[in-house]
Design an enzyme around this catalytic site. Sequence first.
Site, PDB file in Angstrom:
ATOM      1  N   ASP A 105       2.462  -4.670   8.136  1.00  0.00           N
ATOM      2  CA  ASP A 105       1.238  -3.891   7.963  1.00  0.00           C
ATOM      3  C   ASP A 105       0.072  -4.854   8.113  1.00  0.00           C
ATOM      4  OD1 ASP A 105      -1.013  -2.597   7.058  1.00  0.00           O
ATOM      5  OD2 ASP A 105      -0.168  -1.993   5.128  1.00  0.00           O
ATOM      6  N   CYS A 162      -4.704   2.396  -3.790  1.00  0.00           N
ATOM      7  CA  CYS A 162      -3.476   2.919  -3.162  1.00  0.00           C
ATOM      8  C   CYS A 162      -2.326   1.927  -3.317  1.00  0.00           C
ATOM      9  CB  CYS A 162      -3.699   3.246  -1.689  1.00  0.00           C
ATOM     10  SG  CYS A 162      -4.855   4.598  -1.427  1.00  0.00           S
ATOM     11  N   GLN A 186      -5.199  -5.498   6.884  1.00  0.00           N
ATOM     12  CA  GLN A 186      -6.123  -6.497   6.359  1.00  0.00           C
ATOM     13  C   GLN A 186      -6.062  -7.806   7.129  1.00  0.00           C
ATOM     14  OE1 GLN A 186      -8.315  -5.594   4.212  1.00  0.00           O
ATOM     15  NE2 GLN A 186      -7.378  -3.644   3.663  1.00  0.00           N
ATOM     16  N   HIS A 223       0.855  -1.184   0.000  1.00  0.00           N
ATOM     17  CA  HIS A 223       0.000   0.000   0.000  1.00  0.00           C
ATOM     18  C   HIS A 223       0.890   1.233   0.000  1.00  0.00           C
ATOM     19  CE1 HIS A 223      -2.852   2.963   1.662  1.00  0.00           C
ATOM     20  NE2 HIS A 223      -3.834   2.129   1.364  1.00  0.00           N
ATOM     21  N   LYS A 228     -11.077  -0.785   9.874  1.00  0.00           N
ATOM     22  CA  LYS A 228     -11.169  -2.033   9.114  1.00  0.00           C
ATOM     23  C   LYS A 228     -11.535  -3.212  10.022  1.00  0.00           C
ATOM     24  CE  LYS A 228      -7.681  -0.324   5.862  1.00  0.00           C
ATOM     25  NZ  LYS A 228      -8.545   0.021   4.725  1.00  0.00           N
TER      26      LYS A 228
END
Length: 430
Positions: A225, A388, A228, A148, A251
């Site tokens: 990261d 992104c 998700q 991202h 999220k």
Amino acid sequence: MNEQTSLLPREGGGLVPGSASSPEAPASAGARDSFNVQWPGLVNADGSRWHYLDTAATAQKPQVVIDAMARAMGADYATVHRGVYARSANMTLAYEAARRKVAGLIGGQEGEVVFTRGATEAINLIAQTWGVQNLKAGDRILLSQLEHHANIVPWQMLRDRTGVEIDICPLTDDGRIDLDAAERMLTPAHKLVAFAHISNVLGSLLDAERAVALAHGVGALILLDGCQAVPRVSVDVKALDCDFYVFSAHKLYGPTGIGALWARADILDAMPPWQGGGAMIDRVTFGTTTFAPAPQRFEAGTPAIVEAIAFGAAVDFVAGIGLNAIHAHESALVAKARDALRTTNSVRLFGPEDSAGIVSFAMEGVHPHDLGTILDEEGVAIRAGHHCAQPLMEHLGVPATARASFGIYNDESDIAALVRGIERTKRIFG
């Protein structure tokens, strides 16, 4: 974390607690009413269901999170950490309890969690504190081709400031970070590896344990990261042995405007503050200032009190369902969606077959934005664009993709609506 609740997908309700009904069984009126109450953002003005397939961008909020936020902003509201009156003390307890919940969700300790505005701010914080303090010209950072922008641009800004070099790890044919290539690329000059735990475009799950071992094998730290991953799979930062882990509340069925940075305590303790102001200090004079210990040192000013408490409520909500159940539910929907889309010869699928909660695709002769517009007319919300991740789009050879992403509340009716919308698009574009 509670992984014992019996949860089955059923039409009209996504994951529902304690249901013994078949996933194919039609929802009763009572079940529909319960769904409408629990997920008010998924009900259209006429009472029909909105087929929301954009959870990877931001998740809809359950009523319990909305209620927690309303109480925190209303009857319970007061500032934290400063007031000597009872309500302020109670709010401080609630705020720090939310930090404990967030830490517990990923297997960390509360003193290792910094509240930020989101994962983007968390990565910028790392780059501008740890990065500036520890990286210099000649050092190297390893990213991957699927990152991202939030895990690319801060490192480019740091490169321009310090002279550090950035290397890019390629992907496997099915869209995973190629750790064999990473192993060949890594050298003692690499001081940081920064990878997505799950791709926001392809849904590909990183072999995080191996990635950590490879980074540590050359003396590098590793940042994951988890935007998700945290809403979809169980994460244990201590078992992973990673150094930094970041994610966002919105999220995870929580509010926008807040996220979390987890880092090993010894790393946080050695990092300088990023922003100055109230709350992050020990003592201030005009001559000098001493700073509070981590994590308070990184939370200058009045914090996002209401959002933090709602973040904690979202953690409770997800924990009550169980991430194993969530992952199984979303994996089943991904498999059904990929099978359904595969029957349309004009559709090209991206990413691995076992992608986690996300299906990206392109439709021959139709720009994803046009597809998204037509699907919206059919009551289906998908994401269309570069997500992104423009370097990944270049790698895939497309300007953009269409992305359907699933959450707790989705079921097979959403896939059926998606397919109907695609069939209509085919007829329109001939």
